[in-house]
Design an enzyme around this catalytic site. Structure first.
Site, PDB file in Angstrom:
ATOM      1  N   SER A  97       0.646  -1.176  -0.012  1.00  0.00           N
ATOM      2  CA  SER A  97      -0.027  -0.034   0.006  1.00  0.00           C
ATOM      3  C   SER A  97       0.860   1.156   0.086  1.00  0.00           C
ATOM      4  CB  SER A  97      -0.863  -0.068   1.231  1.00  0.00           C
ATOM      5  OG  SER A  97      -1.813  -1.200   1.365  1.00  0.00           O
ATOM      6  N   LYS A 118       0.081 -10.099   8.143  1.00  0.00           N
ATOM      7  CA  LYS A 118       0.096  -8.643   8.513  1.00  0.00           C
ATOM      8  C   LYS A 118      -1.235  -7.992   8.840  1.00  0.00           C
ATOM      9  CE  LYS A 118       1.445  -3.970   7.155  1.00  0.00           C
ATOM     10  NZ  LYS A 118       1.520  -3.109   6.077  1.00  0.00           N
ATOM     11  N   ILE A 168       5.091  -4.981  10.142  1.00  0.00           N
ATOM     12  CA  ILE A 168       5.431  -4.166   8.720  1.00  0.00           C
ATOM     13  C   ILE A 168       4.719  -2.760   8.920  1.00  0.00           C
ATOM     14  CG2 ILE A 168       4.982  -4.321   6.199  1.00  0.00           C
ATOM     15  CD1 ILE A 168       4.710  -7.428   6.555  1.00  0.00           C
TER      16      ILE A 168
END
Length: 345
Positions: free
Chosen positions: A59, A186, A242
């Site tokens: 993203s 994640k 992350i």
């Protein structure tokens, strides 16, 4: 051993380890919006040298605005830059998010061919109305991607980027049990309870023997999507995060994780871990509000590169940008990063 970038031949082993990973931004030239590869190389090496892992084309990397060829180029350029800097052991995780299951699998193969060690996949939000409450379809997506990807795949749970689709802990645990080529999750949903429940299963000493992974280098990691709960997640057997903030402050994020793990055995380290967690958590909330354009602005201020997002994503406006830089939460983080990186104040 990991197979990557060598037409299926075994290459150097780069295990997926607990720790902090940064979703690396994609940088663009101001007029053409072509990839700014020198800035990208510089940043990849900067982050890796601070002890932070790399996630490309996520993203933060504006993957939705990248072509297949651009994603492959970023992998190849990152691998070459890392190897040239003597960072041969640093793995590359590449995003394979796409609209269809078919394209996601296609991207996983292209990523492997380009030299990625691992992939990270998100459910498509375009048909979220049909998928969000269809447990069978969601499970089938990750099962098929895991089975057909030539490299291990991390599940990416981010409702904000997938039309509100939010995988629950039971489904994620089922996937971990049933799919040996899945290498973690994640959680950018920010749900600490969910992280706790998943970690209670996959971090149990019996899990790896009962449910061995297809690739021994790729255990099932439970990773947060922010740096604001690194310390508490460590105490429930989470494996790090992350997190976009690690682009801005890689030394601080890595130090927080290191202290959090060490404090499990040495409680005298806990107060310092708590102090760092406080500084980082406040900064994470402040910087996250400014999104990708805010992170790029801070990189520009700190390191001399960053630039604008690719259109239609707008750049941060000058007023909010200056307010972000001057914010006490940001400045506290900057001071901490400079202290830990040996750059002083």
């Amino acid at each position: 051993m990991t197979t990557n970038g060598t037409n299926g031949h075994h290459s150097i082993s780069r295990p997926l380890k607990a720790g902090i990973y940064a979703p690396i931004p994609s940088f663009f030239l101001p007029q053409s919006e072509d990839l700014d590869l020198p800035s990208f190389e510089n940043h990849v090496v900067r982050v890796a040298k601070a002890g932070v892992g790399l996630v490309l084309s996520g993203s933060m990397g504006e993957a939705i605005n990248l072509s297949h060829n651009e994603r492959a180029t970023l992998i190849k350029v990152a691998r070459k830059a890392l190897d040239s800097a003597g960072l041969l052991q640093v793995p590359i995780i590449s995003g394979i998010g796409a609209g269809s299951t078919r394209e996601t699998i296609e991207l996983s193969r292209e990523a492997a061919d380009a030299g990625a060690d691992y992939a990270i996949a998100i459910t498509s939000g375009y048909f979220a109305g049909a998928l969000a409450n269809n447990r069978k379809a969601l499970k089938a997506f990750f099962q098929e991607v895991g089975e057909k990807s030539p490299i291990p795949v991390i599940i990416y749970n981010y409702p904000g980027a997938s039309g509100g689709i939010n995988l629950d802990s039971d489904l994620i645990v089922e996937l971990a049990v049933d799919c040996p080529n899945l290498a973690g999750v994640k959680l950018t949903c920010g749900d600490v309870g969910k992280l706790t429940r998943i970690a209670a299963t996959v971090s149990d000493s019996s899990f790896s023997s009962l449910h061995p992974r297809k690739n021994a280098d790729a255990p099932f990691l439970v990773l947060g999507g922010f740096t604001d709960f690194i310390l508490p997640s460590t105490f429930v057997n989470g494996h790090g995060a992350i997190t976009g903030l690690a682009n801005v402050s890689p030394h601080a994020a890595a130090k927080l994780f290191e202290l959090s793990v060490a404090s499990l055995k040495d409680p005298s380290l806990l107060p310092e871990a708590q102090r760092l967690q406080g500084i980082i958590a406040r900064a994470d909330a402040t910087v996250a509000k400014a999104s990708i354009s805010g992170t790029k602005y801070l990189l520009e201020k700190l390191y001399g590169y960053g630039g604008r997002p690719r259109k239609p994503l707008p750049p941060i406006e000058s007023g909010p940008a200056e307010a972000l830089w001057q914010h006490s939460h940001t400045q506290d983080l900057v001071h901490l990063e400079r202290e830990l990186s040996g750059k002083g104040h």
